[in-house]
Design a protein around this motif. Structure first.
Motif, PDB file in Angstrom:
ATOM      1  N   ALA A  20       6.142   4.698  -5.307  1.00 23.81           N
ATOM      2  CA  ALA A  20       6.367   5.870  -6.153  1.00 23.81           C
ATOM      3  C   ALA A  20       5.673   7.093  -5.591  1.00 23.81           C
ATOM      4  O   ALA A  20       6.204   8.206  -5.622  1.00 23.81           O
ATOM      5  N   ILE A  21       4.450   6.909  -5.084  1.00 21.25           N
ATOM      6  CA  ILE A  21       3.736   8.035  -4.488  1.00 21.25           C
ATOM      7  C   ILE A  21       4.509   8.564  -3.287  1.00 21.25           C
ATOM      8  O   ILE A  21       4.658   9.764  -3.098  1.00 21.25           O
ATOM      9  N   GLY A  22       5.015   7.642  -2.479  1.00 20.45           N
ATOM     10  CA  GLY A  22       5.767   8.047  -1.292  1.00 20.45           C
ATOM     11  C   GLY A  22       6.950   8.918  -1.633  1.00 20.45           C
ATOM     12  O   GLY A  22       7.292   9.858  -0.922  1.00 20.45           O
ATOM     13  N   ARG A  23       7.604   8.613  -2.758  1.00 21.75           N
ATOM     14  CA  ARG A  23       8.755   9.410  -3.155  1.00 21.75           C
ATOM     15  C   ARG A  23       8.325  10.727  -3.788  1.00 21.75           C
ATOM     16  O   ARG A  23       8.816  11.800  -3.433  1.00 21.75           O
ATOM     17  N   SER A  24       7.407  10.655  -4.745  1.00 21.39           N
ATOM     18  CA  SER A  24       7.051  11.859  -5.492  1.00 21.39           C
ATOM     19  C   SER A  24       6.323  12.884  -4.648  1.00 21.39           C
ATOM     20  O   SER A  24       6.464  14.082  -4.844  1.00 21.39           O
ATOM     21  N   ALA A  25       5.542  12.443  -3.668  1.00 21.28           N
ATOM     22  CA  ALA A  25       4.789  13.363  -2.819  1.00 21.28           C
ATOM     23  C   ALA A  25       5.608  13.889  -1.647  1.00 21.28           C
ATOM     24  O   ALA A  25       5.130  14.668  -0.848  1.00 21.28           O
ATOM     25  N   GLN A  26       6.843  13.446  -1.535  1.00 14.94           N
ATOM     26  CA  GLN A  26       7.746  13.857  -0.459  1.00 14.94           C
ATOM     27  C   GLN A  26       7.193  13.513   0.922  1.00 14.94           C
ATOM     28  O   GLN A  26       7.402  14.230   1.899  1.00 14.94           O
TER      29      GLN A  26
END
Length: 528
Positions: A20-26
């Motif tokens: 999720a971090i990988g996606r949300s932080a771009q």
């Protein structure tokens, strides 16, 4: 949209998953490849639109006019998405950028860039290799080493030659000055003496000889390395702005007679103002006879390495102990893309330091090719990929033809300028620069000429119609064309020349009188 922060004490038990971090932080990874392509496409569209809009070299905006737009920005308040950020970037940067590809850009040693090199930037930025150690770059290390070997071979250096990519000619010249100094100290006191004990007492007497029109980075390097500006001895030039080799021999003898210690000569292959190329064959003979290090600053003239018409101008470069090349000038690569090369790769050992956490000595002993062992930089961009992809796409002859085109443009421009009686030309172009000034046909004081030419340059930049450089020669102000755009035509250069004359006449208080002066009386000093 203002970004929000979450207190870590409240959120520590509810952290999202790594995915999720990988996606949300771009973050660039396999989860965001669609986002990556979308945003790169948006950025490319923004650049494409900006270049199509740019009918002038520059908007003419002054610092005082653009600064308020930056003062009003709050970097803690994000734009919210890429389209909004790019729209802001358009207002702040793209609308006011100086466009080097524009046919009426003729100022500094900035080149239009080749498309394969831009594609390489996309690759190297995404993968983000660091070219300091093998375990951060792998094949990137070999690409850089292969390009160094290729360049050294083009220069006629020996099989033991080696080098490293750098941030630019200033860093390369700093490395050259460092090796000149430490090679002499190693010869006199043993390898590693300077690194362990600092400079010897004789350091204040070390001298390096340069042309009077050499690049300022050599003096800057001497100061940074504890030798001081006095360590750099300026040698007079001949009428073609090349180092006078007879004067060099006299200067070396005088240096020894004064009790100082000559250690090196730095020749220039393509001086910044005049594009002049020193006699590297004669300088090589002197350096061998005097046992001096020979450096060649070819940051500008390195384009001759791939030239199909002017390669002969590099005669004697094979004598160099070290060499500076700027691919981001005469090879049409994006900044930064440069290299420092030595004829004897072992000399780079003078700057090697081992760290157990990065490049341990045992790794070097085992043959691990860590570029940091021969670099002043640790973290280092994979700038070599730009030149690599260019060579593998279009080949060296195409680059050489482009450089030859710039040289031809300069010569044709010089010829058309000769026909304009209000222009004073200081030299015939050796490469692709022309130093000149507007000079009214009626007598004008030197101070008035300085002010007039400064005004011409300022008004050209303000109106954005063209951009030319300025310099001083013997304390007087001149204008300068630096031509590195092979796509510019002679007719477009004629337009710039006409603009210079038009602005000159508009600001010349005697312009109305000039028209009445017979052509026979319109005398002025012309060189070349």
């Amino acid at each position: 949209m203002r970004t929000t922060r979450t207190d870590s004490r409240d959120a520590k038990d509810s952290l999202p998953s790594g995915q999720a971090i990988g996606r949300s932080a771009q973050i660039f990874n396999e989860h965001n490849l669609d986002l990556y392509r979308d945003q790169v496409d948006q950025a490319a569209d923004a650049v494409t639109a900006a270049v199509r809009r740019a009918k002038q070299v520059h908007s003419g905006v002054r610092p005082s006019e653009l600064a308020p737009a930056f003062e009003a920005l709050d970097l803690d308040d994000a734009c919210g998405d890429m389209p909004a950020a790019l729209e802001e970037l358009r207002r702040l940067y793209l609308d006011h950028a100086v466009y080097f590809h524009h046919p009426r850009y003729a100022a500094h040693l900035n080149c239009p860039v080749l498309v394969p090199s831009i594609a390489a930037e996309v690759v190297l930025s995404a993968i983000n290799s660091s070219l300091d150690t093998w375990d951060q770059s792998a094949g990137g290390t070999f690409i850089e080493q292969k390009l160094i070997a290729w360049t050294a071979k083009r220069a006629g250096l020996g099989d033991a030659a080696d080098g490293v990519f750098t941030s630019g000619g200033t860093q390369s010249n700093l490395m050259a000055m460092l090796l000149m100094r430490d090679a002499w100290c190693a010869r006199e006191y043993g390898h590693g003496t300077v690194q362990k004990q600092g400079l010897p007492t004789e350091a204040s007497r070390l001298r390096v000889f340069v042309s009077e029109v050499s690049h300022f980075s050599l003096s800057k390097a001497a100061a940074l390395l504890g030798l001081g500006h006095d360590a750099v001895v300026s040698v007079p030039c001949d009428a073609a702005k090349r180092m006078d080799t007879e004067a060099l021999a006299v200067a070396i003898a005088a240096c020894r007679a004064e009790g100082n210690i000559p250690i090196a000569v730095a020749a220039t292959c393509g001086t910044t103002d005049f594009g002049s190329v020193d006699d590297m064959t004669a300088i090589g003979v002197i350096c061998r006879a005097e046992k001096l290090w020979m450096h060649v600053d070819a940051a500008y003239g390195c384009g001759l390495l791939v030239s199909n018409r002017h390669r002969h101008k590099l005669a004697g470069i094979e004598n160099a102990d070290s060499l500076t090349v700027d691919y981001h000038k005469a090879f049409f690569q994006p900044v930064s893309c440069s290299a420092f090369i030595v004829n004897n790769g072992a000399d780079l050992g003078l700057i090697t330091h081992h760290a157990d956490y990065l490049n341990p000595a045992e790794a070097a002993a085992a043959g691990t090719p860590d570029q940091v062992n021969k670099s002043l930089q640790t973290t280092k961009r994979f700038d070599a990929l730009k030149l690599w992809l260019t060579l593998r796409t279009i080949g060296p002859d195409a680059i050489g033809d482009a450089f030859d085109g710039a040289v031809a443009l300069a010569r044709a421009t010089y010829e058309l300028m000769l026909a304009e009686p209000r222009l004073e030309l200081l030299h015939r172009p050796e490469l692709s620069t022309i130093v000149f000034r507007y000079r009214p046909c009626l007598t004008t004081s030197e101070a008035e000429l300085d002010a007039l030419n400064a005004t011409i340059r300022a008004q050209l930049a303000r109106d954005g119609e063209a951009m030319v450089a300025g310099t001083k020669v013997d304390g007087r102000r001149y204008l300068k064309f630096t031509l590195l755009n092979p796509a510019t035509t002679v007719e477009q250069m004629r337009e710039i020349v006409d603009l210079v004359v038009t602005y000159g006449m508009a600001n010349d208080r005697n312009a109305q009188l000039v028209a009445a002066v017979p052509a026979a009386n319109r005398a002025y000093r012309r060189h070349g």
